[in-house]
Motif scaffolding. Structure first.
Motif, short mmCIF file in Angstrom:
data_model
loop_
_atom_site.label_atom_id
_atom_site.label_comp_id
_atom_site.label_asym_id
_atom_site.label_seq_id
_atom_site.Cartn_x
_atom_site.Cartn_y
_atom_site.Cartn_z
N LEU A 67 0.82 -1.21 0.00
CA LEU A 67 0.00 0.00 0.00
C LEU A 67 0.86 1.26 0.00
O LEU A 67 0.56 2.24 -0.71
CB LEU A 67 -0.93 -0.02 1.21
N LEU A 68 1.94 1.23 0.76
CA LEU A 68 2.86 2.38 0.77
C LEU A 68 3.47 2.61 -0.62
O LEU A 68 3.59 3.75 -1.07
CB LEU A 68 3.96 2.15 1.81
N GLN A 69 3.83 1.55 -1.28
CA GLN A 69 4.39 1.69 -2.63
C GLN A 69 3.36 2.24 -3.61
O GLN A 69 3.69 3.06 -4.47
CB GLN A 69 4.91 0.33 -3.10
N SER A 70 2.11 1.78 -3.48
CA SER A 70 1.07 2.30 -4.38
C SER A 70 0.81 3.78 -4.12
O SER A 70 0.61 4.57 -5.05
CB SER A 70 -0.22 1.50 -4.20
N LEU A 71 0.83 4.19 -2.84
CA LEU A 71 0.65 5.62 -2.52
C LEU A 71 1.83 6.44 -3.03
O LEU A 71 1.66 7.57 -3.50
CB LEU A 71 0.49 5.79 -1.01
N GLN A 72 3.01 5.85 -2.94
CA GLN A 72 4.19 6.54 -3.47
C GLN A 72 4.08 6.73 -4.98
O GLN A 72 4.37 7.81 -5.51
CB GLN A 72 5.43 5.71 -3.12
N PHE A 73 3.63 5.71 -5.67
CA PHE A 73 3.43 5.82 -7.12
C PHE A 73 2.35 6.85 -7.46
O PHE A 73 2.48 7.61 -8.43
CB PHE A 73 3.05 4.44 -7.67
N LYS A 74 1.30 6.89 -6.66
CA LYS A 74 0.22 7.84 -6.89
C LYS A 74 0.71 9.27 -6.71
O LYS A 74 0.38 10.17 -7.50
CB LYS A 74 -0.94 7.55 -5.94
N LEU A 75 1.53 9.49 -5.69
CA LEU A 75 2.09 10.84 -5.49
C LEU A 75 3.03 11.21 -6.63
O LEU A 75 3.07 12.37 -7.05
CB LEU A 75 2.82 10.88 -4.15
N ASP A 76 3.75 10.23 -7.14
CA ASP A 76 4.65 10.50 -8.27
C ASP A 76 3.86 10.94 -9.50
O ASP A 76 4.33 11.77 -10.28
CB ASP A 76 5.45 9.23 -8.57
#
Length: 301
Positions: A67-76
């Motif tokens: 989930l943290l990685q998906s949120l990181q990708f979304k912020l990117d």
């Protein structure tokens, strides 16, 4: 407030919550295997139960990390869409810090698992010493261990089965959504092909009509050419036949004229030789021809 800014704030809030939950799971993994004595056998944390619960908490920690990685990708994805340059730079700095935090979470999870294994080995050693020891406490502990081990094993088995079922359901839902999207795309392609086919069908009908008209015109042109060729051949034959007849007539007339001229010259010579009276008697013996000999005859055609 801009929608992109609101979405970024929402992503930040979700990141904080997911990060806190993941850290809690990692802390729980790190505490696994530690035995606590508070009131005899009832107060001790069973090592077997903790060992069976470890995969579940590892799965929860892995889900949190994903989930943290998906949120990181979304912020990117959202960072370049922010309204001001300052907001973009701030989002990029925050993204870099999130990447470092994700790396730290992975390291912490690995260290927590190592600590949990060490704790379980230590707890197993203590448990073995208690089971091998004598007395009422050891007997009660063995009974509780057997009961708790069976219950924990059944509960963990059910939990893992539910977890696998949930993952299979999620995969099936994603596959169904992908299939549905494929069907929608295929439907759009088929509709487009149908529209193009209808347009080509009208074009084909017009082309067929034009070909039929051209075929009829070709037949008519062939008939006209055949009739024209026949008429031309007849005209040529007529002209040739007339030309040949006129030539024969011209030759006949020319020969007759030459013969008359020769006869007239003989008569004149005889008249000169015999005297004037004889020449006057035969003066009109040959009819006078109007056409001069030197002028060519013209064809009336």
């Amino acid at each position: 407030m801009d929608k992109v800014v609101e979405e970024v704030e929402k992503v930040k809030k979700e990141w904080d919550e997911a990060y806190a939950k993941t850290q809690g799971h990692i802390k729980a993994i790190e505490e696994y295997g530690k035995s606590r004595r508070g009131g005899g056998g009832e107060g001790e944390v069973d090592a077997t139960k903790e060992k069976n619960s470890l995969p579940r908490l590892n799965g929860l920690a892995q889900d949190g990390l994903a989930l943290l990685q998906s949120l990181q990708f979304k912020l990117d994805l959202l960072a370049p869409q922010l309204p001001t340059e300052e907001n973009v730079k701030s989002a990029q700095v925050l993204l870099e810090s999130w990447k470092k935090q994700c790396q730290n979470v992975r390291v912490s999870l690995r260290n927590a698992n190592l600590q949990a294994k060490a704790n379980m080995r230590k707890a197993a050693q203590e448990e073995r010493e208690l089971l091998l020891g004598g007395g009422e406490e050891s007997t009660i502990r063995r009974r509780n261990l057997q009961t708790k081990a069976g219950m924990t094993s059944a509960a963990e088995s059910i939990t893992e089965s539910l977890r696998r079922t949930r993952q299979l359901m999620v995969q099936e839902v994603e596959r169904s959504a992908s299939t549905l999207m494929t069907f929608e795309e295929s439907t759009g392609v088929l509709r487009k092909a149908e529209t193009e086919y209808k347009g080509h069908r009208s074009l084909l009908m017009r082309t067929r009509n034009l070909l039929s008209t051209m075929q009829r015109q070709d037949v008519i042109d062939r008939v006209i050419l055949a009739i024209g060729f026949i008429l031309f051949s007849c005209a040529v034959l007529y002209v040739v036949s007339k030309r040949i007849g006129l030539l024969k007539l011209q030759r006949t007339v020319t020969a007759a004229i030459k013969a008359g001229m020769a006869q007239q010259g003989d008569i004149r010579r005889r008249g000169v030789e015999n005297g004037p009276g004889f020449a006057q008697v035969y003066q009109d013996a040959v009819p006078k021809v109007e056409a001069p000999l030197g002028e060519p005859m013209h064809d009336e055609l």
